[in-house]
Design a protein around this motif. Structure first.
Motif, PDB file in Angstrom:
ATOM      1  N   GLU A   1       0.823  -1.208   0.000  1.00 35.82           N
ATOM      2  CA  GLU A   1       0.000   0.000   0.000  1.00 35.82           C
ATOM      3  C   GLU A   1       0.860   1.262   0.000  1.00 35.82           C
ATOM      4  O   GLU A   1       1.980   1.269   0.517  1.00 35.82           O
ATOM      5  CB  GLU A   1      -0.913   0.033   1.228  1.00 35.82           C
TER       6      GLU A   1
ATOM      7  N   HIS B   1       0.479   5.124   1.374  1.00 36.03           N
ATOM      8  CA  HIS B   1      -0.282   6.059   2.207  1.00 36.03           C
ATOM      9  C   HIS B   1       0.377   7.430   2.110  1.00 36.03           C
ATOM     10  O   HIS B   1       1.587   7.556   2.317  1.00 36.03           O
ATOM     11  CB  HIS B   1      -0.294   5.615   3.664  1.00 36.03           C
TER      12      HIS B   1
ATOM     13  N   ASP C   1      -3.035   4.861  -2.154  1.00 30.88           N
ATOM     14  CA  ASP C   1      -4.244   4.091  -1.846  1.00 30.88           C
ATOM     15  C   ASP C   1      -5.055   4.796  -0.773  1.00 30.88           C
ATOM     16  O   ASP C   1      -6.292   4.705  -0.760  1.00 30.88           O
ATOM     17  CB  ASP C   1      -3.856   2.695  -1.352  1.00 30.88           C
ATOM     18  N   HIS C   2      -4.353   5.481   0.117  1.00 30.14           N
ATOM     19  CA  HIS C   2      -5.012   6.189   1.219  1.00 30.14           C
ATOM     20  C   HIS C   2      -4.332   7.535   1.425  1.00 30.14           C
ATOM     21  O   HIS C   2      -3.118   7.648   1.260  1.00 30.14           O
ATOM     22  CB  HIS C   2      -4.935   5.372   2.514  1.00 30.14           C
TER      23      HIS C   2
ATOM     24  N   HIS D   1      -4.118  10.726   4.339  1.00 31.48           N
ATOM     25  CA  HIS D   1      -4.416  11.112   5.715  1.00 31.48           C
ATOM     26  C   HIS D   1      -4.018  12.571   5.927  1.00 31.48           C
ATOM     27  O   HIS D   1      -2.939  12.982   5.493  1.00 31.48           O
ATOM     28  CB  HIS D   1      -3.661  10.227   6.700  1.00 31.48           C
TER      29      HIS D   1
ATOM     30  N   SER E   1      -9.160  10.795   7.042  1.00 28.29           N
ATOM     31  CA  SER E   1      -8.564   9.844   6.112  1.00 28.29           C
ATOM     32  C   SER E   1      -9.519   9.594   4.961  1.00 28.29           C
ATOM     33  O   SER E   1     -10.734   9.713   5.112  1.00 28.29           O
ATOM     34  CB  SER E   1      -8.240   8.518   6.817  1.00 28.29           C
TER      35      SER E   1
ATOM     36  N   GLY F   1      -9.501   8.404   0.334  1.00 27.54           N
ATOM     37  CA  GLY F   1      -8.780   7.936  -0.834  1.00 27.54           C
ATOM     38  C   GLY F   1      -8.110   9.086  -1.552  1.00 27.54           C
ATOM     39  O   GLY F   1      -7.999  10.199  -1.020  1.00 27.54           O
TER      40      GLY F   1
END
Length: 251
Positions: free
Chosen positions: A34, A36, A217-218, A220, A230, A232
């Protein structure tokens, strides 16, 4: 799948007026493969998070936990964290006069893996990575970051990541100070490192421009030492148009 798990992390840093708490209960889980993105205004604690994960002695973890694959990261020394698979690409890479890039990288790889890489394979892989990062072959024989431009230093950080092959890479504002061409090359280097591995990436940035090349993917939003929201990739687009004002008002 391996997880880098950060739970209720509180971190203080020593200032001229005493200890100041920067992270105030940050919780975040990052799985291997992932990406982030951590975004937020100046002073929100983004770089503090990076340094605390890497084990910088100036940053004191006062409570909370960090585990990597279930192992307690906070009980590890800096070199043990590297051997466990943590990597930090620094916002301000330091110069190391007298130590060549080639010697630095091979020594680091030997320390992380516990054995020296086979010379022929290593040399071939290093040359290929430098070529893909548009680095002149002469850089291999130069002292680490000495006389490098800002963009060259950032490319060298990504070169380290590609050669050391960590489980999780923390990229602390790797995009800062890069022109459009250098940003594209650095981003391609990050994507190349992810293509053939289970690399998890924690990408710290102020701006969305790198996220056009390294798709998260994410996303924050870090405000006042905590994750305020948080989402996408669409959250990064919203931040680009709206800024951080609504988070600062709430804080």
């Amino acid at each position: 799948m391996t997880t880098l798990s950060i739970k209720d992390l509180h971190v203080s840093v020593e200032t001229e007026t005493g200890a100041k708490e920067i992270l105030k209960g940050l919780t975040l889980d990052i799985n291997s493969t992932e990406t982030h993105a951590i975004m937020g205004p100046n002073g929100s604690g983004k770089s503090t998070l990076a340094y605390a994960l890497a084990g910088h002695p100036r940053y004191e973890v006062t409570s909370g936990s960090v585990t990597l694959g279930g192992e307690d990261v906070l009980e590890m020394t800096v070199d043990e964290r590297a051997k466990a698979g943590l990597f930090l690409a620094m916002q301000y890479p330091v110069e190391v006069p007298g130590v060549t890039v080639t010697n630095f990288l091979r020594t680091a790889k030997t320390a992380v893996d516990g054995e020296a890489p086979k010379l022929r394979t290593w040399t071939k892989e290093l040359s290929a990575s430098m070529k893909n990062l548009r680095m002149d072959p002469d850089f291999a024989s130069r002292s680490v970051n000495e006389g490098f431009s800002g963009g060259e230093k950032k490319r060298h950080e990504i070169l380290q990541m590609q050669m050391l092959k960590p489980q999780f890479a923390v990229l602390d504002e790797t995009d800062s100070g890069l022109d459009v061409d250098a940003l594209r090359v650095v981003s391609e280097g990050v994507n190349a490192a992810k293509e053939n591995s289970d690399l998890g990436v924690l990408l710290i940035t102020h701006y969305t421009r790198i996220l056009q090349y390294v798709r998260p993917d994410h996303v924050h939003v870090l405000v006042n030492g905590r994750v305020a929201e948080s989402g996408g990739p669409e959250l990064a687009d919203r931040l680009e148009s709206e800024g951080y004002d609504r988070f600062l008002v709430e804080a």
